[in-house]
Design a protein around this motif. Structure first.
Motif, PDB file in Angstrom:
ATOM      1  N   ASN A  34     -55.816  62.169-104.770  1.00 32.26           N
ATOM      2  CA  ASN A  34     -57.062  62.850-104.431  1.00 32.26           C
ATOM      3  C   ASN A  34     -56.839  64.273-103.919  1.00 32.26           C
ATOM      4  O   ASN A  34     -57.775  65.071-103.879  1.00 32.26           O
ATOM      5  CB  ASN A  34     -57.834  62.048-103.377  1.00 32.26           C
ATOM      6  CG  ASN A  34     -58.610  60.896-103.980  1.00 32.26           C
ATOM      7  OD1 ASN A  34     -58.867  60.860-105.181  1.00 32.26           O
ATOM      8  ND2 ASN A  34     -58.987  59.934-103.145  1.00 32.26           N
ATOM      9  N   SER A  35     -55.606  64.600-103.518  1.00 32.00           N
ATOM     10  CA  SER A  35     -55.342  65.965-103.049  1.00 32.00           C
ATOM     11  C   SER A  35     -54.980  66.908-104.185  1.00 32.00           C
ATOM     12  O   SER A  35     -54.879  68.119-103.973  1.00 32.00           O
ATOM     13  CB  SER A  35     -54.197  65.959-102.024  1.00 32.00           C
ATOM     14  OG  SER A  35     -52.935  65.813-102.647  1.00 32.00           O
ATOM     15  N   SER A  36     -54.778  66.390-105.384  1.00 33.83           N
ATOM     16  CA  SER A  36     -54.293  67.208-106.491  1.00 33.83           C
ATOM     17  C   SER A  36     -55.370  68.156-106.992  1.00 33.83           C
ATOM     18  O   SER A  36     -56.546  68.057-106.628  1.00 33.83           O
ATOM     19  CB  SER A  36     -53.837  66.304-107.639  1.00 33.83           C
ATOM     20  OG  SER A  36     -54.964  65.754-108.305  1.00 33.83           O
ATOM     21  N   PRO A  76     -55.165  75.147-105.063  1.00 34.52           N
ATOM     22  CA  PRO A  76     -54.850  73.751-105.399  1.00 34.52           C
ATOM     23  C   PRO A  76     -53.703  73.612-106.398  1.00 34.52           C
ATOM     24  O   PRO A  76     -52.995  72.602-106.387  1.00 34.52           O
ATOM     25  CB  PRO A  76     -56.157  73.205-105.979  1.00 34.52           C
ATOM     26  CG  PRO A  76     -56.949  74.404-106.367  1.00 34.52           C
ATOM     27  CD  PRO A  76     -56.551  75.496-105.433  1.00 34.52           C
ATOM     28  N   TRP A 131     -59.261  67.821 -99.290  1.00 35.27           N
ATOM     29  CA  TRP A 131     -58.376  68.232 -98.201  1.00 35.27           C
ATOM     30  C   TRP A 131     -57.453  67.085 -97.807  1.00 35.27           C
ATOM     31  O   TRP A 131     -57.871  65.926 -97.754  1.00 35.27           O
ATOM     32  CB  TRP A 131     -59.172  68.572 -96.947  1.00 35.27           C
ATOM     33  CG  TRP A 131     -60.146  69.679 -97.044  1.00 35.27           C
ATOM     34  CD1 TRP A 131     -60.002  70.852 -97.716  1.00 35.27           C
ATOM     35  CD2 TRP A 131     -61.441  69.731 -96.413  1.00 35.27           C
ATOM     36  NE1 TRP A 131     -61.123  71.628 -97.538  1.00 35.27           N
ATOM     37  CE2 TRP A 131     -62.013  70.969 -96.744  1.00 35.27           C
ATOM     38  CE3 TRP A 131     -62.143  68.858 -95.587  1.00 35.27           C
ATOM     39  CZ2 TRP A 131     -63.264  71.364 -96.282  1.00 35.27           C
ATOM     40  CZ3 TRP A 131     -63.388  69.243 -95.129  1.00 35.27           C
ATOM     41  CH2 TRP A 131     -63.948  70.474 -95.472  1.00 35.27           C
ATOM     42  N   VAL A 132     -56.228  67.402 -97.459  1.00 34.92           N
ATOM     43  CA  VAL A 132     -55.341  66.406 -96.868  1.00 34.92           C
ATOM     44  C   VAL A 132     -55.601  66.380 -95.368  1.00 34.92           C
ATOM     45  O   VAL A 132     -55.124  67.221 -94.614  1.00 34.92           O
ATOM     46  CB  VAL A 132     -53.860  66.708 -97.159  1.00 34.92           C
ATOM     47  CG1 VAL A 132     -52.965  65.661 -96.491  1.00 34.92           C
ATOM     48  CG2 VAL A 132     -53.609  66.716 -98.660  1.00 34.92           C
ATOM     49  N   MET A 163     -55.609  60.974 -96.300  1.00 31.81           N
ATOM     50  CA  MET A 163     -54.368  61.069 -97.069  1.00 31.81           C
ATOM     51  C   MET A 163     -53.120  61.346 -96.248  1.00 31.81           C
ATOM     52  O   MET A 163     -52.039  60.843 -96.588  1.00 31.81           O
ATOM     53  CB  MET A 163     -54.528  62.120 -98.165  1.00 31.81           C
ATOM     54  CG  MET A 163     -55.298  61.604 -99.357  1.00 31.81           C
ATOM     55  SD  MET A 163     -55.362  62.814-100.701  1.00 31.81           S
ATOM     56  CE  MET A 163     -56.604  63.918-100.081  1.00 31.81           C
ATOM     57  N   ASN A 181     -53.785  71.514 -96.658  1.00 34.45           N
ATOM     58  CA  ASN A 181     -53.280  71.948 -97.958  1.00 34.45           C
ATOM     59  C   ASN A 181     -54.215  72.908 -98.677  1.00 34.45           C
ATOM     60  O   ASN A 181     -53.769  73.766 -99.431  1.00 34.45           O
ATOM     61  CB  ASN A 181     -53.017  70.741 -98.858  1.00 34.45           C
ATOM     62  CG  ASN A 181     -54.281  69.985 -99.218  1.00 34.45           C
ATOM     63  OD1 ASN A 181     -55.175  69.809 -98.393  1.00 34.45           O
ATOM     64  ND2 ASN A 181     -54.359  69.519-100.453  1.00 34.45           N
ATOM     65  N   CYS A 196     -64.634  70.707-100.477  1.00 29.51           N
ATOM     66  CA  CYS A 196     -64.882  69.579 -99.583  1.00 29.51           C
ATOM     67  C   CYS A 196     -66.041  69.797 -98.628  1.00 29.51           C
ATOM     68  O   CYS A 196     -66.421  68.871 -97.901  1.00 29.51           O
ATOM     69  CB  CYS A 196     -63.622  69.240 -98.802  1.00 29.51           C
ATOM     70  SG  CYS A 196     -62.427  68.318 -99.776  1.00 29.51           S
ATOM     71  N   ARG A 255     -59.012  67.623-105.608  1.00 26.01           N
ATOM     72  CA  ARG A 255     -59.132  68.728-104.642  1.00 26.01           C
ATOM     73  C   ARG A 255     -59.756  68.332-103.308  1.00 26.01           C
ATOM     74  O   ARG A 255     -60.590  69.051-102.756  1.00 26.01           O
ATOM     75  CB  ARG A 255     -59.875  69.911-105.253  1.00 26.01           C
ATOM     76  CG  ARG A 255     -59.270  70.395-106.553  1.00 26.01           C
ATOM     77  CD  ARG A 255     -59.824  71.733-107.001  1.00 26.01           C
ATOM     78  NE  ARG A 255     -59.277  72.111-108.294  1.00 26.01           N
ATOM     79  CZ  ARG A 255     -59.440  73.308-108.857  1.00 26.01           C
ATOM     80  NH1 ARG A 255     -60.140  74.231-108.236  1.00 26.01           N
ATOM     81  NH2 ARG A 255     -58.909  73.564-110.023  1.00 26.01           N
ATOM     82  N   TRP A 315     -50.482  73.857-104.523  1.00 32.01           N
ATOM     83  CA  TRP A 315     -50.218  72.589-103.835  1.00 32.01           C
ATOM     84  C   TRP A 315     -49.612  71.568-104.800  1.00 32.01           C
ATOM     85  O   TRP A 315     -48.669  70.860-104.445  1.00 32.01           O
ATOM     86  CB  TRP A 315     -51.513  72.060-103.222  1.00 32.01           C
ATOM     87  CG  TRP A 315     -51.426  70.656-102.694  1.00 32.01           C
ATOM     88  CD1 TRP A 315     -52.054  69.554-103.188  1.00 32.01           C
ATOM     89  CD2 TRP A 315     -50.658  70.196-101.575  1.00 32.01           C
ATOM     90  NE1 TRP A 315     -51.738  68.439-102.455  1.00 32.01           N
ATOM     91  CE2 TRP A 315     -50.876  68.801-101.447  1.00 32.01           C
ATOM     92  CE3 TRP A 315     -49.804  70.825-100.669  1.00 32.01           C
ATOM     93  CZ2 TRP A 315     -50.282  68.025-100.460  1.00 32.01           C
ATOM     94  CZ3 TRP A 315     -49.202  70.057 -99.680  1.00 32.01           C
ATOM     95  CH2 TRP A 315     -49.445  68.682 -99.579  1.00 32.01           C
ATOM     96  N   GLY A 326     -50.149  63.801-106.359  1.00 38.38           N
ATOM     97  CA  GLY A 326     -50.995  64.177-105.232  1.00 38.38           C
ATOM     98  C   GLY A 326     -52.283  63.398-105.125  1.00 38.38           C
ATOM     99  O   GLY A 326     -52.992  63.506-104.121  1.00 38.38           O
TER     100      GLY A 326
END
Length: 740
Positions: A45-47, A88, A53-54, A383, A662, A233, A51, A91, A43
């Motif tokens: 930077n979204s992991s 998170p 946002w996508v 992303m 996400n 974020c 954390r 996700w 994931g």
């Protein structure tokens, strides 16, 4: 320690969303894939490690019908079902499950690629292998493939292979970009660390560590928004490193970001300016979320003019729609605004030529390292856009491996047919897949939504600002009545605009204006007198000018193909004109103004076999009359002579106007999108005219549904019988596809 060599058709290095979607796309096309990631979770930077946002082409809802499809769309929809509150860790599991569902993907986590073998002259390089160290397992693994994808973000694989790239900003003269500096430099966007807070329910003290910065000695309290209840974020502006080297100075950047996070929390907890007595820190990131580093050079460099001008590339393979979003080099210490943003009038296209190396024959890339100028990268870097690029690059790589060609040699029409078949995020192209028998069939339905009539008033909307109505003009706009209140005798001015490109939902070209008298009275239908007969089906953007004393009635529910908007002023820092910022559905999302717009062909059965799988100059889907679940509704595709079917696909309406996310930017109020089919059956017609049930589906929550038949069936007709939706009042089907 072990030394190993593994071979796959493709090697994808980088397990962010770009790499994940590239790997899944290639595996679904029958290629074996090594997905190599240097972190313990997928994931990027979204992991849960970072954390972010996508975000993507919707621009947090500013662009309409713009949510990404394909694999990224599947992840959004599945996460919405499993994780509507934005956990998170949930996700992480959604992304990991999507990868593990593909048996042709071999996943290598905690594997840091730091050696690349490449050969050939400078203008004809070729990668022969990459080597990674699997931390914790003491495995040194060499990966060999015919095709490699650098989805690392930082672009280390390509750089080590000798692929040409850039770091920093191009000069204005190179691409004529208004936002580029006069002189090229090595400035980039910085990196960010985020933090989460929670209310412990009892007083919690905070003793700052020795490295916490006194932010009162900086410009942060005066220049940035600090709130005790914000986290994640909302603090995207905690950014640093744009004037440094975001890779080689990564540790220094992390330490500075840590010092500021703890300084901000010290300020919130101990300054006495905030109500935060029971608040505590729940999580602080330790892996900086990088925005920018190397950008590779492809056969084409996407630039600012392409984004704002919405260039219609013949080799388009993905789309974006986030603003050109550039931050000052000083990041959180800058005295100017934390971001400078400029939106196009709608989503823009990304060309295939920007996804492969100009000088390394078997290397593609996806994510924030594609061939784009620094200014254009300011939009393509988000992303969800990176993920759609990943699906395009992974699809291309799979075709290259299958056919034994280089990315440059790959036939673009074949790539287009494959992407459209796989429901990828390509806009404005209709499928011409010769294998899809449904495209040559005749579609009929039990019923169709034949009139745009919205007559269930909920409450009046004061016309204190211009109102906007988007609706399909198919075959044209033959009239428009509005339901309104007027507290005096007055008049109403209505304008009709052509939005231009089929993906746009803002007023661009004025085509008609009328002004009509309005008598004082409540809940009266007023004929605006507007007419428009475009040469081809279009979306019409109707502007109802602000008028004192008038209120337009709105419904409490959405209407297929219709948007309700209101006009808001631009912020002082915004460039003008910028209609995407000026027209918002705030307060009107999932609602419509009450109207009567006459007959429409926008939802006929043939729309489900016209080759389009996304809205473009119209909704492009079949919509039934209001659904009676005791009877159901059906959509049929028939052929003049029997055909042999082995696979039938149904593409349901997952409402790409709904802005899913996400994590925690906003909460969407349903777990399953109401427009999706819930219960249906697939039937084929027997020679005697009776119907044979081939498949029954219950409790569906997905968009693309593939039915592979146990045995081929010879038939002259197939139909989808819809028994129930997930909440919509009518059955919606975007596409029916049929294959031998």
């Amino acid at each position: 320690m072990r030394n190993e060599t593994v071979r796959h058709d493709l090697t994808v290095v980088g397990g962010g969303l770009a790499g994940v979607c590239a790997a899944i796309a290639a595996a679904r096309l029958g290629r074996s894939v090594a997905l190599v990631n240097n972190r313990p979770v997928l994931g990027g930077n979204s992991s849960s490690e970072v954390r972010v946002w996508v975000c993507g082409a919707t621009g947090h809802g500013k662009n309409h019908y713009a949510r990404e499809g394909g694999i990224m769309g599947e992840l959004f929809v599945e996460n919405q079902f499993r994780n509507p509150d934005g956990n998170p860790y949930y996700w992480d599991a959604v992304v990991l499950d999507a990868v593990r569902a593909e048996p042709l993907i071999s996943l290598y986590l905690n594997t840091d690629v730091r050696e690349v073998d490449a050969e050939g002259a400078d203008d004809a390089r070729r990668v022969t292998g990459v080597t990674g160290w699997m931390m914790g397992s003491e495995r040194l693994i060499r990966f060999e493939s015919d095709v490699f994808l650098d989805c690392t973000g930082d672009g280390l694989v390509g750089a080590l292979a000798g692929a040409r790239h850039r770091i920093g900003r191009e000069a204005h003269a190179e691409y004529g970009e208004a936002w580029a500096p006069e002189t090229a430099d090595d400035i980039t966007l910085g990196s960010t660390l985020l933090f989460y807070t929670k209310d412990a329910g009892h007083p919690v003290k905070y003793v700052p560590p020795s490295f916490a910065k006194d932010i009162g000695e900086t410009s942060i309290p005066q220049r940035r928004i600090i709130k005790a209840g914000d986290n994640g974020c909302a603090y995207w502006w905690i950014e640093f490193g744009g004037e440094l080297d975001t890779v080689h100075d990564n540790e220094r950047i992390r330490d500075e970001l840590w010092s500021v996070i703890h300084g901000i929390w010290d300020h919130i907890k101990n300054s006495g300016e905030f109500d935060a007595d029971t608040m505590t820190l729940e999580w602080v990131g330790s892996v900086p979320g990088k925005r920018e580093y190397r950008r590779f050079l492809g056969d084409y460099v996407l630039h600012q003019g392409d984004i704002l001008g919405q260039t219609e590339f013949e080799d388009r393979v993905a789309f974006g729609g986030w603003s050109i979003d550039l931050h000052p080099p000083q990041g959180m210490y800058a005295t100017e605004a934390a971001a400078k943003q400029r939106y196009a009038d709608g989503i823009y296209h990304i060309p295939y030529r920007s996804l492969y190396s100009v000088n390394t024959d078997n290397l593609l890339f996806a994510g924030r390292n594609i061939s784009a100028s620094h200014v254009a990268f300011g939009s393509t870097r988000v992303m969800a856009t990176c993920a759609t690029i990943g699906q395009a690059a992974g699809t291309a790589a799979a075709l290259c491996a299958e056919r034994g060609v280089t990315p440059r040699e790959l036939d673009v029409p074949t790539l287009h047919r494959t992407l459209l078949r796989e429901d990828a995020s390509v806009v404005g192209l209709a499928s011409t897949d010769p294998d899809d028998l449904a495209l040559g069939g005749t579609a009929t339905a039990s019923s169709t939504l034949t009139a745009l009539t919205v007559d269930a008033p909920h409450e009046p909307w004061p016309l204190t600002a211009d109102a906007g109505i988007v609706l399909p003009a198919d075959p044209g706009l033959t009239g428009l009545e509005l339901l309104l209140d007027a507290d005096r005798d007055t008049e109403l001015t209505v304008e009709v605009y052509d939005p231009g490109p089929g993906q746009n939902y803002v007023p661009r070209h004025l085509v008609a204006t009328t002004t009509v008298p309005v008598a004082a009275g409540a809940e009266q239908w007023v004929d605006t007198g507007v007419r428009w007969a475009p040469d081809t089906p279009r979306n019409a953007f109707v502007v109802v000018r602000a008028a004192a004393g008038i209120g337009l009635y709105v419904t409490a529910d959405p209407t297929p193909g219709v948007l309700a908007l209101t006009r808001v002023p631009l912020r002082p820092q915004d460039e003008s004109p910028q209609p995407l910022r000026e027209w918002t559905d705030t307060g009107l999302h999932r609602r419509a103004f009450c109207l009567r717009a006459g007959p429409t062909w926008a939802f006929t059965a043939r729309r489900a076999v016209d080759g389009y799988a996304r809205p473009y100059a119209g909704p492009h889907m079949w919509v039934s009359a209001p659904l009676d679940e005791t009877v159901g509704a059906w959509l049929q595709v028939a052929w003049p002579e029997p055909v042999t079917l082995g696979r039938i696909e149904v593409v349901a309406d997952d409402d790409v106007n709904e802005d899913l996310i996400n994590l925690h930017h906003h909460r969407t109020p349903f777990d399953v999108l109401p427009t999706l089919l819930r219960d249906y059956r697939v039937e084929t017609r027997r020679p005697d005219g009776s119907w044979q049930v081939l498949a029954r589906v219950r409790d569906n929550r997905r968009r693309r549904l593939v039915h592979r038949l146990a045995e081929p069936v010879r038939t002259d007709a197939v139909r989808i019988v819809v028994e129930a939706t997930n909440g919509a009042g009518s059955a919606h089907i975007v596409s029916v596809r049929a294959y031998a």
